[in-house]
Motif scaffolding. Sequence first.
Motif, short mmCIF file in Angstrom:
data_model
loop_
_atom_site.label_atom_id
_atom_site.label_comp_id
_atom_site.label_asym_id
_atom_site.label_seq_id
_atom_site.Cartn_x
_atom_site.Cartn_y
_atom_site.Cartn_z
N THR A 75 40.09 36.04 34.94
CA THR A 75 41.24 36.21 35.83
C THR A 75 42.05 34.93 35.91
N TYR A 79 45.39 36.66 33.65
CA TYR A 79 46.45 37.16 34.53
C TYR A 79 45.82 37.60 35.85
N TRP A 81 47.28 40.04 39.57
CA TRP A 81 48.38 40.74 40.22
C TRP A 81 48.84 39.98 41.45
N LEU A 105 53.03 41.07 37.67
CA LEU A 105 51.92 40.47 36.93
C LEU A 105 52.14 38.95 36.82
N VAL A 147 45.83 45.10 29.41
CA VAL A 147 45.94 45.18 30.86
C VAL A 147 45.84 46.67 31.21
#
Length: 280
Positions: A75, A79, A81, A105, A147
């Motif tokens: 993470t 990426y 959120w 994103l 993703v």
Amino acid sequence: MRVLTPEDMASALDRVGYLADEGLSTAAYLAVRMGRPLFCEGEPGTGKTALASALASALDVELVRLQCYEGIDATQALYEWDFPRQLLELRAGSSVESLYSRRFLLARPLLRALESPCVLLIDEIDRADDEFEAFLLEILSENAVTVPELGEIRAAVPPLVVLTSNRTREVHDALKRRCLYHWLDHPSLDRELAILRKRLPEVGERLAIQVVNAVRRLREMELLKPPGVAETIDWAAALTALRRESVDVATAALTLGAVLKYREDVDRVVAAGLDALLAG
């Protein structure tokens, strides 16, 4: 720019201030030509991280840096959120499906490196754990990531990857086999002098030779952190700022903090005698 030979690579690096020897310029050239990651191992201060920065400048692309550390996970490297923005959007009446679009994103270094031509520096990979190595191996092999909410994101132009290690632990063979390997040692006396002259042309010849010789003697001592080329440059810069044309024992005692970073190392060098350090 086009790099057609190892000599072209050496010249390109030289133009941006990085003096590579024949072995390193050849390894960098092959990494570009073959599209393979370059795994650079060596003592701290031998120019591993600076190489990635110089390659980005020489090739006129962005440098994307992923600093590894104990506990880093996918993470933090890939990426995540933007949950606060998603929550605000949800309160404004948007549908849940719309919250998982590209604009929410947050790209971390590995995803950024897949989205535009760059040099990707994966710094101090030896600080990460085995699970992260395995994840990294998959990314480097595929030059793509999935993703779940968006699908596959694949690099149109794979990044030039430079991995560095200070060898605090052994990196797994599976990752090394994916890469070209090069060991960086401290430069020879002549090359270190050339680096110092290029970085600090205002430093006088006598002072440059004295500083480089003294730093080389420091590296032969049993220190917690032997000085690298960066410390050579820092010490010469400090002495030049003090308008010294040479360094004597008193000035060396006042400026050791530019070249040594541990109290124990300073004490050890002082006890051994600064006159001996500066002799010759």
